[in-house]
Design a protein around this motif. Structure first.
Motif, short mmCIF file in Angstrom:
data_model
loop_
_atom_site.label_atom_id
_atom_site.label_comp_id
_atom_site.label_asym_id
_atom_site.label_seq_id
_atom_site.Cartn_x
_atom_site.Cartn_y
_atom_site.Cartn_z
N HIS A 151 0.85 -1.22 0.01
CA HIS A 151 0.00 -0.06 -0.09
C HIS A 151 0.89 1.22 -0.14
CE1 HIS A 151 -3.59 2.52 1.56
NE2 HIS A 151 -2.28 3.25 1.91
N HIS A 177 -0.28 -2.46 -4.81
CA HIS A 177 -1.93 -2.70 -4.76
C HIS A 177 -2.45 -1.02 -5.17
CE1 HIS A 177 -5.36 -1.69 -2.31
NE2 HIS A 177 -4.54 -1.14 -1.52
N CYS A 178 -3.58 -1.39 -5.75
CA CYS A 178 -4.30 -0.03 -6.17
C CYS A 178 -3.45 1.13 -6.63
CB CYS A 178 -5.25 0.31 -5.19
SG CYS A 178 -6.37 1.65 -5.21
N SER A 180 -1.72 4.21 -7.90
CA SER A 180 -2.07 5.32 -8.03
C SER A 180 -1.64 6.45 -9.14
CB SER A 180 -2.03 6.26 -6.80
OG SER A 180 -0.50 6.33 -6.73
N TYR A 198 -4.38 -2.57 -10.78
CA TYR A 198 -5.37 -1.44 -10.99
C TYR A 198 -6.68 -1.88 -10.38
CZ TYR A 198 -2.08 0.64 -14.49
OH TYR A 198 -0.82 1.29 -14.98
N ALA A 199 -7.34 -0.71 -9.79
CA ALA A 199 -8.50 -0.84 -9.26
C ALA A 199 -9.43 -0.02 -9.75
CB ALA A 199 -8.43 -0.63 -7.76
N ASP A 227 -10.44 -3.87 -4.26
CA ASP A 227 -10.30 -3.02 -2.96
C ASP A 227 -11.52 -2.92 -2.27
OD1 ASP A 227 -8.73 -2.49 -0.84
OD2 ASP A 227 -8.69 -0.26 -1.61
#
Length: 282
Positions: A151, A177-178, A180, A198-199, A227
């Motif tokens: 994160h 993760h996720c 940005s 990618y979220a 997520d």
């Protein structure tokens, strides 16, 4: 991205998803929190099957939560867990908890260490505590030969400096993760062997800079995630997120990479196997 439901584009995509199922293809939601109270009933599992989402990783954020993730995973085929301490929760982490995490990592259902990392946007835990916790769990992951789930929010410089000195030849892979959209972190992470996940924000109307980063990520280094229960993708934004919605991030990724959805499903599954090996789906 599909901006609205009940459009021809939406209907065409649903037909493509149905064709995926006919060929035995499916997607994995590589980062979810389905053991949280909002989702632990599993009400969404039927929708997942309908949408050809047939594997989920549910991610722990502290010791108790990681135990909850593990307990959910052992009850459901095709669901796997991770264990770790989110940077927001690092202030409450102590070395006395390490044995509990290491016991979880003995299970074949616990496949990674995370989510761990740094979050300087909210700073809900002191920076020094976030850093020491990240160091501890990276060491735990290396010892147990597990991938790490990172994160990062407004902390790329420290993430790079810390992990660059630890991750050497004995690195067992990891996921940003996720993601940005930070290109400095992106280049470093790809050079070090990370996958980029990618979220839902990839689908958001104001996320042009994030979508621009897709062209820098090789298709064999990409994951998708929800997520959930956060970050619901368009066209369902405003509704509680769940793993069945990960297909809309997949759709956006397929358009950005000019990759047919069935080919994308195959490539994402190959990526998953490269990092985690062959794991059951439901």
């Amino acid at each position: 991205m599909i901006l609205k439901k009940n459009t021809q584009e939406f209907e065409n995509f649903i037909k493509e998803i149905n064709q995926l199922k006919e060929h035995g293809l499916f997607f994995t939601d590589t980062h979810a929190h389905i053991h949280f109270d909002e989702l632990k009933s599993g009400y969404f599992l039927e929708d997942c099957i309908t949408n050809s989402v047939k594997r989920i990783i549910t991610v722990g954020i502290d010791l108790k939560d990681s135990q909850n993730a593990y307990e959910f995973a052992i009850k459901h085929k095709g669901v796997y867990a991770t264990c770790g301490v989110h940077p927001h929760d690092s202030e409450n982490f102590s070395v006395a908890q390490i044995e509990g995490f290491e016991n979880l990592l003995k299970s074949e259902k616990v496949i990674a260490v995370g989510e761990i990392g740094l979050d300087y946007f909210r700073n809900l835990s002191p920076k020094d505590k976030q850093i020491s916790t990240l160091l501890t769990f990276t060491d735990i992951a290396l010892y147990h030969k597990k991938p790490i789930v990172i994160h990062n929010r407004d902390a790329s410089k420290d993430i790079i400096n810390i992990l660059h000195n630890i991750i050497k030849d004995n690195f067992y892979g990891g996921i940003i993760h996720c993601f940005s959209g930070d290109k400095t972190l992106l280049k470093w992470a790809l050079d070090r062997g990370f996958y980029i996940s990618y979220a839902g924000p990839l689908t958001y109307s104001k996320a042009d800079d994030l979508r621009d980063t897709v062209k820098y990520v090789p298709i064999d280094r990409v994951f998708i995630e929800t997520d959930c229960p956060y970050l619901t993708p368009i066209p369902f934004r405003g509704v509680k997120n769940d793993p069945s919605f990960v297909i809309y991030t997949a759709y956006t990724l397929s358009k950005l990479t000019n990759t047919k959805i069935d080919i994308l499903a195959e490539k994402l599954e190959n990526n998953f196997k490269q990092l985690f090996g062959s794991l059951d789906n439901f």
